[in-house]
Design a protein around this motif. Structure first.
Motif, PDB file in Angstrom:
ATOM      1  N   GLY A 132       0.802  -1.212   0.000  1.00 51.05           N
ATOM      2  CA  GLY A 132       0.000   0.000   0.000  1.00 51.05           C
ATOM      3  C   GLY A 132       0.837   1.266   0.000  1.00 51.05           C
ATOM      4  O   GLY A 132       1.449   1.623   1.002  1.00 51.05           O
ATOM      5  N   HIS A 133       0.880   1.956  -1.129  1.00 53.47           N
ATOM      6  CA  HIS A 133       1.585   3.231  -1.235  1.00 53.47           C
ATOM      7  C   HIS A 133       0.580   4.376  -1.042  1.00 53.47           C
ATOM      8  O   HIS A 133      -0.628   4.179  -1.070  1.00 53.47           O
ATOM      9  CB  HIS A 133       2.221   3.369  -2.625  1.00 53.47           C
ATOM     10  N   TYR A 134       1.123   5.580  -0.898  1.00 53.22           N
ATOM     11  CA  TYR A 134       0.258   6.761  -0.804  1.00 53.22           C
ATOM     12  C   TYR A 134      -0.592   6.907  -2.059  1.00 53.22           C
ATOM     13  O   TYR A 134      -1.749   7.314  -1.999  1.00 53.22           O
ATOM     14  CB  TYR A 134       1.119   8.017  -0.612  1.00 53.22           C
TER      15      TYR A 134
ATOM     16  N   PRO B 145      -6.671   2.095  -2.062  1.00 54.36           N
ATOM     17  CA  PRO B 145      -6.858   1.550  -0.719  1.00 54.36           C
ATOM     18  C   PRO B 145      -7.051   0.042  -0.810  1.00 54.36           C
ATOM     19  O   PRO B 145      -7.614  -0.450  -1.784  1.00 54.36           O
ATOM     20  CB  PRO B 145      -8.131   2.241  -0.229  1.00 54.36           C
ATOM     21  N   GLY B 146      -6.567  -0.687   0.192  1.00 51.04           N
ATOM     22  CA  GLY B 146      -6.503  -2.139   0.133  1.00 51.04           C
ATOM     23  C   GLY B 146      -7.731  -2.857  -0.371  1.00 51.04           C
ATOM     24  O   GLY B 146      -7.641  -3.665  -1.300  1.00 51.04           O
TER      25      GLY B 146
ATOM     26  N   TRP C 285     -11.965   5.510  -8.396  1.00 47.95           N
ATOM     27  CA  TRP C 285     -10.869   5.986  -7.558  1.00 47.95           C
ATOM     28  C   TRP C 285      -9.723   6.521  -8.416  1.00 47.95           C
ATOM     29  O   TRP C 285      -9.376   5.948  -9.449  1.00 47.95           O
ATOM     30  CB  TRP C 285     -10.361   4.848  -6.681  1.00 47.95           C
ATOM     31  N   LYS C 286      -9.139   7.633  -7.985  1.00 43.69           N
ATOM     32  CA  LYS C 286      -7.994   8.214  -8.689  1.00 43.69           C
ATOM     33  C   LYS C 286      -6.881   8.494  -7.687  1.00 43.69           C
ATOM     34  O   LYS C 286      -7.146   8.849  -6.538  1.00 43.69           O
ATOM     35  CB  LYS C 286      -8.386   9.519  -9.390  1.00 43.69           C
ATOM     36  N   ALA C 287      -5.647   8.345  -8.132  1.00 42.88           N
ATOM     37  CA  ALA C 287      -4.510   8.624  -7.256  1.00 42.88           C
ATOM     38  C   ALA C 287      -4.524  10.100  -6.852  1.00 42.88           C
ATOM     39  O   ALA C 287      -4.897  10.958  -7.657  1.00 42.88           O
ATOM     40  CB  ALA C 287      -3.214   8.297  -7.972  1.00 42.88           C
ATOM     41  N   PRO C 288      -4.129  10.427  -5.620  1.00 45.82           N
ATOM     42  CA  PRO C 288      -4.116  11.825  -5.175  1.00 45.82           C
ATOM     43  C   PRO C 288      -3.240  12.684  -6.094  1.00 45.82           C
ATOM     44  O   PRO C 288      -2.158  12.269  -6.509  1.00 45.82           O
ATOM     45  CB  PRO C 288      -3.517  11.739  -3.769  1.00 45.82           C
TER      46      PRO C 288
ATOM     47  N   PRO D 152       5.273  -8.520  -7.563  1.00 48.34           N
ATOM     48  CA  PRO D 152       3.970  -9.057  -7.149  1.00 48.34           C
ATOM     49  C   PRO D 152       3.727 -10.428  -7.759  1.00 48.34           C
ATOM     50  O   PRO D 152       4.189 -10.717  -8.860  1.00 48.34           O
ATOM     51  CB  PRO D 152       2.981  -8.038  -7.716  1.00 48.34           C
ATOM     52  N   LYS D 153       3.016 -11.273  -7.012  1.00 49.31           N
ATOM     53  CA  LYS D 153       2.648 -12.565  -7.570  1.00 49.31           C
ATOM     54  C   LYS D 153       1.617 -12.365  -8.671  1.00 49.31           C
ATOM     55  O   LYS D 153       1.011 -11.300  -8.783  1.00 49.31           O
ATOM     56  CB  LYS D 153       2.089 -13.462  -6.461  1.00 49.31           C
ATOM     57  N   ALA D 154       1.419 -13.394  -9.451  1.00 50.07           N
ATOM     58  CA  ALA D 154       0.510 -13.302 -10.598  1.00 50.07           C
ATOM     59  C   ALA D 154      -0.894 -12.883 -10.185  1.00 50.07           C
ATOM     60  O   ALA D 154      -1.595 -12.211 -10.917  1.00 50.07           O
ATOM     61  CB  ALA D 154       0.455 -14.630 -11.317  1.00 50.07           C
ATOM     62  N   THR D 155      -1.276 -13.254  -8.960  1.00 52.52           N
ATOM     63  CA  THR D 155      -2.628 -12.938  -8.508  1.00 52.52           C
ATOM     64  C   THR D 155      -2.707 -11.565  -7.862  1.00 52.52           C
ATOM     65  O   THR D 155      -3.773 -11.088  -7.565  1.00 52.52           O
ATOM     66  CB  THR D 155      -3.098 -13.967  -7.480  1.00 52.52           C
ATOM     67  N   GLY D 156      -1.553 -10.905  -7.659  1.00 55.03           N
ATOM     68  CA  GLY D 156      -1.541  -9.609  -6.999  1.00 55.03           C
ATOM     69  C   GLY D 156      -1.998  -8.518  -7.932  1.00 55.03           C
ATOM     70  O   GLY D 156      -2.100  -8.696  -9.147  1.00 55.03           O
ATOM     71  N   LYS D 157      -2.276  -7.361  -7.361  1.00 59.53           N
ATOM     72  CA  LYS D 157      -2.721  -6.220  -8.156  1.00 59.53           C
ATOM     73  C   LYS D 157      -1.592  -5.223  -8.253  1.00 59.53           C
ATOM     74  O   LYS D 157      -1.047  -4.809  -7.244  1.00 59.53           O
ATOM     75  CB  LYS D 157      -3.935  -5.550  -7.503  1.00 59.53           C
ATOM     76  N   LYS D 158      -1.257  -4.818  -9.444  1.00 58.18           N
ATOM     77  CA  LYS D 158      -0.211  -3.828  -9.623  1.00 58.18           C
ATOM     78  C   LYS D 158      -0.799  -2.442  -9.458  1.00 58.18           C
ATOM     79  O   LYS D 158      -1.983  -2.221  -9.622  1.00 58.18           O
ATOM     80  CB  LYS D 158       0.412  -3.967 -11.006  1.00 58.18           C
ATOM     81  N   LYS D 159       0.124  -1.513  -9.092  1.00 61.66           N
ATOM     82  CA  LYS D 159      -0.322  -0.132  -8.934  1.00 61.66           C
ATOM     83  C   LYS D 159      -0.816   0.420 -10.264  1.00 61.66           C
ATOM     84  O   LYS D 159      -0.314   0.063 -11.298  1.00 61.66           O
ATOM     85  CB  LYS D 159       0.846   0.728  -8.469  1.00 61.66           C
TER      86      LYS D 159
END
Length: 255
Positions: free
Chosen positions: A136-138, A142-143, A150-153, A248-255
């Motif tokens: 979780g980055h800024y 959100p998790g 949703w948009k990045a700040p 990230p694993k294959a099932t993970g979500k990239k930023k």
């Protein structure tokens, strides 16, 4: 493995309901408090050689919240543990078991670890896990918020730049240029940690709610405003330890 994990989690939950409340040991609120005072179960666990293979089994209970990968939750409810120094892990687990750090959610589960050797084993296993880049980055989602709108700040770059200045001024000396911490001094790895968890912990330390906090850190952090802590957390969550983090694993979500 999944069935085993579920069973252990359910059994642990049962223990949680039936277990007595955590003990209460005097912490930073007491005049005689000394950070990281040695003795008791913590010192015993630190003196033992951890068996990572044996620790994998003990970690199954922890994995119900912190995930089998040790990645924790990007929403900050459970910290990223993978790759953390054994000294830090043992200290925090022993502090929670002794009632020096209040964590009513984790206490019933931490209490199921049988003895100092199992603490050392679990810590050895966690330390070997790869620190995930996908945390979780800024500027990440959100998790568990799947809002498609949703948009990045918009102030992400500004936040990270402000945080970098503050971090290098007073945090870098202990936590390192890449957030690697210091194993011998019990300073945690913060690279790969979730932004929301970092912000929550720094706020609790500043406000005196984390009773096993380092008084030197409290002194440093006390002057920072909420806004400054947001910037510092934004920068900390952007830190990368070359060679210590995994994709990230294959099932993970990239930023």
């Amino acid at each position: 493995m999944k069935a085993s994990l579920l069973l252990i989690s359910l059994l642990s939950a049962g223990i949680a309901f039936a277990a007595p409340p955590a003990p209460k040991t005097e912490g930073i609120e007491g005049k005689d408090y000394k950070w990281n005072a040695q003795g008791g179960e913590k010192s015993e666990a630190l003196s033992k050689k951890g068996d990572a293979k044996a620790g994998e089994e003990g970690y199954e209970t922890c994995g119900a919240c912190h995930l089998p990968s040790g990645a924790g939750r990007p929403d900050g409810t459970f910290p990223q543990l993978a790759g953390q120094h054994t000294t830090v892990l043992i200290k925090q687990m022993a502090d929670i078991r002794a009632g020096l750090r209040d964590n009513p959610t984790m206490y019933p589960f931490a209490a199921t670890l049988t003895d100092a050797q199992e603490l050392a084993n679990v810590a050895a296993y966690i330390e070997k896990l790869c620190i995930p880049l996908d945390h979780g980055h800024y500027d990440s989602k959100p998790g568990d918020n799947m809002d498609k709108n949703w948009k990045a700040p918009a102030d992400t770059d500004k936040r990270i730049a402000e945080g970098k200045v503050l971090y290098e001024k007073e945090c870098l000396e202990c936590h390192g240029k890449n957030g690697e911490g210091n194993k011998e001094k019990f300073y945690p790895v913060i690279a790969g940690q979730h932004y929301k968890y970092l912000l929550r912990q720094m706020t609790e330390i500043r406000n005196g709610h984390r009773r096993n906090a380092n008084p030197d850190m409290v002194k440093i952090i006390k002057k920072y405003t909420d806004d400054q802590l947001i910037s510092i957390s934004a920068y900390q969550s952007s830190l990368v330890m070359p060679g210590n983090m995994c994709k990230p694993k294959a099932t993970g979500k990239k930023k």
